[in-house]
Design a protein around this motif. Structure first.
Motif, PDB file in Angstrom:
ATOM      1  N   SER A  73     -45.035 -46.215  27.601  1.00 46.47           N
ATOM      2  CA  SER A  73     -44.890 -44.935  28.444  1.00 46.47           C
ATOM      3  C   SER A  73     -43.594 -44.163  27.792  1.00 46.47           C
ATOM      4  O   SER A  73     -44.260 -43.213  27.386  1.00 46.47           O
ATOM      5  N   VAL A  74     -43.068 -45.129  26.667  1.00 41.50           N
ATOM      6  CA  VAL A  74     -41.660 -44.270  26.007  1.00 41.50           C
ATOM      7  C   VAL A  74     -42.514 -43.868  24.930  1.00 41.50           C
ATOM      8  O   VAL A  74     -42.526 -42.790  24.397  1.00 41.50           O
ATOM      9  N   THR A  75     -43.553 -44.720  24.525  1.00 39.17           N
ATOM     10  CA  THR A  75     -43.989 -44.387  22.633  1.00 39.17           C
ATOM     11  C   THR A  75     -45.109 -43.662  23.683  1.00 39.17           C
ATOM     12  O   THR A  75     -45.432 -42.579  22.594  1.00 39.17           O
ATOM     13  N   PHE A  76     -45.733 -43.396  24.327  1.00 40.68           N
ATOM     14  CA  PHE A  76     -47.198 -41.883  25.026  1.00 40.68           C
ATOM     15  C   PHE A  76     -45.793 -40.675  24.968  1.00 40.68           C
ATOM     16  O   PHE A  76     -46.556 -39.719  24.166  1.00 40.68           O
ATOM     17  N   ARG A  77     -45.094 -40.454  25.223  1.00 40.37           N
ATOM     18  CA  ARG A  77     -44.362 -39.400  25.301  1.00 40.37           C
ATOM     19  C   ARG A  77     -44.296 -39.146  24.230  1.00 40.37           C
ATOM     20  O   ARG A  77     -44.365 -37.832  23.942  1.00 40.37           O
ATOM     21  N   ILE A  78     -43.646 -39.939  23.318  1.00 40.34           N
ATOM     22  CA  ILE A  78     -42.625 -39.441  21.681  1.00 40.34           C
ATOM     23  C   ILE A  78     -44.526 -38.917  21.015  1.00 40.34           C
ATOM     24  O   ILE A  78     -44.207 -37.745  20.374  1.00 40.34           O
ATOM     25  N   VAL A 239     -54.998 -52.984  32.541  1.00 37.92           N
ATOM     26  CA  VAL A 239     -54.001 -52.576  33.811  1.00 37.92           C
ATOM     27  C   VAL A 239     -52.947 -53.431  33.839  1.00 37.92           C
ATOM     28  O   VAL A 239     -51.931 -53.518  34.209  1.00 37.92           O
ATOM     29  N   TRP A 240     -52.875 -54.176  33.158  1.00 38.72           N
ATOM     30  CA  TRP A 240     -51.492 -55.402  33.439  1.00 38.72           C
ATOM     31  C   TRP A 240     -50.142 -53.933  32.272  1.00 38.72           C
ATOM     32  O   TRP A 240     -49.614 -54.462  33.080  1.00 38.72           O
ATOM     33  N   VAL A 273     -53.424 -50.413  24.825  1.00 41.08           N
ATOM     34  CA  VAL A 273     -52.019 -49.752  25.137  1.00 41.08           C
ATOM     35  C   VAL A 273     -52.054 -48.792  25.554  1.00 41.08           C
ATOM     36  O   VAL A 273     -51.475 -48.537  26.347  1.00 41.08           O
ATOM     37  N   PHE A 274     -52.971 -47.418  24.466  1.00 42.23           N
ATOM     38  CA  PHE A 274     -53.324 -45.792  24.985  1.00 42.23           C
ATOM     39  C   PHE A 274     -53.222 -46.136  26.317  1.00 42.23           C
ATOM     40  O   PHE A 274     -52.827 -45.059  27.395  1.00 42.23           O
ATOM     41  N   ASP A 275     -54.804 -47.048  26.957  1.00 45.62           N
ATOM     42  CA  ASP A 275     -55.181 -46.561  27.942  1.00 45.62           C
ATOM     43  C   ASP A 275     -54.438 -46.749  29.059  1.00 45.62           C
ATOM     44  O   ASP A 275     -53.687 -46.419  30.031  1.00 45.62           O
ATOM     45  N   GLY A 276     -53.617 -48.237  28.897  1.00 44.60           N
ATOM     46  CA  GLY A 276     -51.930 -48.769  30.487  1.00 44.60           C
ATOM     47  C   GLY A 276     -50.894 -47.248  29.828  1.00 44.60           C
ATOM     48  O   GLY A 276     -51.106 -47.069  31.042  1.00 44.60           O
ATOM     49  N   ALA A 277     -50.843 -47.229  28.887  1.00 47.49           N
ATOM     50  CA  ALA A 277     -49.881 -46.086  29.057  1.00 47.49           C
ATOM     51  C   ALA A 277     -50.460 -45.259  29.141  1.00 47.49           C
ATOM     52  O   ALA A 277     -49.114 -44.152  30.549  1.00 47.49           O
ATOM     53  N   HIS A 285     -54.552 -45.050  38.383  1.00 45.54           N
ATOM     54  CA  HIS A 285     -55.188 -46.913  37.638  1.00 45.54           C
ATOM     55  C   HIS A 285     -55.768 -46.736  36.579  1.00 45.54           C
ATOM     56  O   HIS A 285     -56.891 -45.331  36.202  1.00 45.54           O
ATOM     57  N   ALA A 286     -55.319 -47.268  36.029  1.00 49.77           N
ATOM     58  CA  ALA A 286     -56.272 -48.092  34.260  1.00 49.77           C
ATOM     59  C   ALA A 286     -57.230 -48.044  33.910  1.00 49.77           C
ATOM     60  O   ALA A 286     -57.932 -47.583  33.308  1.00 49.77           O
ATOM     61  N   SER A 287     -57.843 -49.028  35.150  1.00 49.64           N
ATOM     62  CA  SER A 287     -58.568 -48.252  35.474  1.00 49.64           C
ATOM     63  C   SER A 287     -60.360 -47.438  35.408  1.00 49.64           C
ATOM     64  O   SER A 287     -61.175 -46.696  34.231  1.00 49.64           O
TER      65      SER A 287
END
Length: 718
Positions: A73-78, A239-240, A273-277, A285-287
């Motif tokens: 989530s931090v990587t995604f916000r950056i 999802v994980w 990772v992009f989808d999950g973040a 939900h990730a799906s």
């Protein structure tokens, strides 16, 4: 002498004097309309290039995050902040351009052409001589290439069918056609204009058509669902990550990030990772994030990527060629390896986006680089290579073949510096990331992967198909260089045809398998070819006719025949034979009953321990939640952990019991249940043996589900 209608003629300057009864349009309105038309014309390029750069940036940030142990989530916000900054910089730079640099696309002479007929470059078209005007040696070579291509296409399409054709016939004739085609294209290059003339830009009308078709493709992704066993890994990983905001460097299917990860799946790709973040940050939900938000966007981008390459390579009528290419993807599916099955049905998997979007864009960027050798083209090649490895590890195998094919073709015309620079730009990051991953995390192997080997004949049959469609694919492969726009597109198409023809020679794939030690991706070697584009180019062949109208009619007739052949002799994407279900509303890409059962089990008051259920339910559960760990997410992955180990034997024994496929005794079941710490057993009501045996194993009934999908669940006592 060139045909008069093949030469692009600049349109006359518009008469600014209003016609009778026509009100003069204010200057501001004309300027605003011109800007809108210019934006529409460049929109496909802006969207696809922007997406490539954005995802490449996320992939780099994801890889760097390992050094700082950042949460996804931090990587995604950056990444979001970096994208905003880049977008602002791009807008400011665009506003500072001079009027000459930012002239609207619709002011170019090419805009005067009809939407279905982009004019060929004037210099290139002027040099396009009829066959009768060519030297006798060239005519003989051209005829030989056409004959060899026809023999190769027909024999390859018939091989492995009821007609017994030795694969040596299409292999040898295809290789001869590819070599001859490359020699013809090389000779045309050496005799052609220098410098290379610029290809016409797409008109606003053409780009608008491509945008509309791409949006319709994106909308169709909501309603077609293909249940793919690989989703338990790819979607399950998203999802994980979404539920835990962690990146699992170890196994997350059989254990809680404890057991070693699968050797065939190093954590290089960033798409999961992009989808999950993304799901974690926006709180869905990730799906749902994947199938309701990201998949339609990916479908639009894949269609636009196909449009851009088709427009760049088509000598004429790019809109018609693009339409045929899209029809090919939708109408030619069915087989597990057909390109149509990797478009909408499996586009959410990284390898689907790789073959559908990265491959055509790489050919496009290489074409631009060899034409203009600009820093922008080189930057896009680098960004696309990072995007490719961020989508799938297959990129490290297919990209060297693709770039090698393009580089070899350029070496033949003396462009060795441009070829070397392009190779370094396209391969440095994918190969480098793979090497670093192997050094830090251990070697990537084919263990547990689909390492069944497919020879050249079966590889052709799986991807390029057989019968009528296989013949059409062969014609596109071995005649593409003769049909594509002259100079760089034709040369690159010839290089691709030669590379694939060499790979189709019996024994070559076997040698590659022996040298590399893996067979998992060798059936994917046809991916290096931009096949849908070459299929579309078949309808742009120049048919001898006295008038332009007749030539257009001939092209339209070829397009109709191609689409009719796909409809009659192939399996469409929406057919049950393609393992696709068509719904009347947006859905997850899962059988709806299995999805409902997985959610029902998730909400039960279960004890600690693993869930034992029928295999299909256990394969669905990780896509629904990571909170319910199952005995056997997928038996295919057990090869990673040694099929002869107790670890694998226990899981296979219990899965057969839950499926009703086997009736092991309680004495056999009890130790396996204890070793795996199974807390819950859920079986269909039709599995009477399991229902009767569960109480004898120390489990008591605690939940029942009504039909459809009637099921009984037992939990461990104490």
């Amino acid at each position: 002498m060139a045909n008069v209608d093949s030469i692009a003629v600049a349109p006359a300057e518009p008469d600014p004097t209003p016609r009778p009864g026509q009100a003069s349009r204010p200057a501001d309105a004309r300027t605003g309309l011109s800007r809108v038309r210019a934006l529409v014309a460049v929109a496909p390029a802006v969207l696809t290039d922007g997406a490539v750069i954005a995802f490449a940036l996320f992939t780099v940030l994801y890889h760097l995050a390992f050094l700082g142990d950042l949460r996804p989530s931090v990587t995604f916000r950056i990444w979001l902040l970096a994208c905003v900054v880049l977008a602002v910089v791009a807008v400011l730079r665009a506003r500072r351009r001079t009027p000459a640099d930012s002239a609207p696309v619709d002011s170019a002479p090419v805009d005067s052409a009809p939407v279905d007929s982009a004019p060929a470059d004037s210099v290139s078209a002027a040099r396009e001589e009829p066959v009768s005007a060519r030297p006798a040696a060239d005519r003989r070579l051209l005829i030989g290439v056409l004959v060899a291509a026809a023999v190769a296409a027909v024999s390859a399409g018939l091989a492995n069918t009821s007609v017994n054709v030795s694969w040596w016939i299409p292999a040898v004739s295809g290789l001869l056609a590819a070599v001859g085609g490359l020699l013809l294209v090389r000779q045309a290059w050496l005799n052609g204009p220098t410098p290379t003339p610029a290809a016409p830009a797409p008109t606003p009308a053409q780009s608008a058509y491509a945008l509309v078709v791409s949006v319709l493709v994106g909308i169709s992704s909501f309603f077609m669902a293909r249940n793919t066993p690989d989703d338990v890994y790819y979607v399950g990983k998203s999802v994980w990550i979404a539920e835990r905001d962690l990146i699992p460097l170890n196994d997350f299917l059989f254990s809680e990030n404890v057991l070693p990860s699968m050797g065939s799946q190093p954590p290089i790709p960033s798409i999961e990772v992009f989808d999950g973040a993304f799901a974690n940050v926006i709180g869905i939900h990730a799906s749902s994030a994947l199938w309701y938000v990201l998949l339609p966007i990916m479908a639009v981008l894949a269609a636009l990527a196909l449009w851009r390459l088709t427009h760049r390579w088509a000598p004429r009528r790019p809109v018609l060629a693009f339409t045929v290419a899209i029809a090919y993807l939708y109408l030619v599916a069915g087989g597990d390896a057909a390109l149509g099955t990797f478009h909408i049905p499996r586009l959410h998997e990284g390898k689907g986006m790789f073959v559908s979007a990265v491959i055509p864009l790489m050919w496009l960027y290489l074409t631009e680089w060899f034409d203009n050798r600009s820093r922008r083209s080189l930057l896009l090649i680098v960004a696309l290579s990072i995007t490719a490895i961020g989508l799938t590890n297959t990129a490290a195998i297919i990209l060297p073949m693709l770039v090698g094919a393009a580089g070899f073709a350029m070496l033949l015309v003396g462009r060795w510096k441009a070829a070397v620079v392009a190779a370094v730009a396209a391969l440095a990051y994918p190969i480098g990331s793979l090497v670093v991953s192997r050094l830090l995390l251990g070697g990537m192997s084919a263990t547990g992967a689909d390492d069944a080997f497919f020879d050249a004949a079966y590889t052709y049959r799986r991807t390029l198909l057989f019968g009528v469609v296989g013949v059409i694919s062969g014609l596109a492969l071995w005649c593409g260089a003769l049909i594509a726009r002259r100079r760089t597109p034709a040369l690159l198409a010839a290089g691709a045809a030669l590379a694939l023809s060499v790979l189709f020679v019996p024994g070559v794939l076997e040698l590659l398998s022996a040298l590399s030690g893996i067979s998992v991706v060798l059936w994917r070697v046809p991916w290096l070819l931009a096949l849908p584009t070459l299929i579309g180019l078949l309808c742009t062949v120049r048919v001898p006719a006295p008038t332009r109208a007749l030539r257009r009619a001939a092209s339209g007739g070829i397009a109709v025949l191609l689409v009719a052949s796909f409809a009659l002799f192939a399996t469409p994407m929406w057919s049950p034979k393609s393992w696709v279900e068509v719904h009347d509303r947006p859905t997850w890409k899962l059988p709806q009953q299995r999805q409902a059962i997985a959610f029902w089990i998730k909400d039960l008051d279960r004890p600690q321990g693993l869930l034992l259920a029928p295999k299909t339910i256990m394969r669905t559960t990780p896509i629904v939640t990571s909170e319910v760990r199952v005995v056997l997410p997928r038996d295919f992955y057990l090869v990673e952990y040694d099929l002869n180990s107790q670890f694998a034997k226990d899981r296979l024994l219990l899965a057969g019991f839950a499926d009703g496929a086997a009736s092991p005794t309680p004495a056999e079941l009890k130790p396996a249940l204890d070793r795996l710490d199974v807390g819950t057993i859920c079986v269909y009501n039709g599995n009477r043996y399991a229902r009767d045996t569960a109480p004898q194993l120390g489990y008591q009934e605690f939940a029942k589900r009504k039909a459809p999908g009637a099921m009984t669940c037992f939990r461990r006592v104490g």
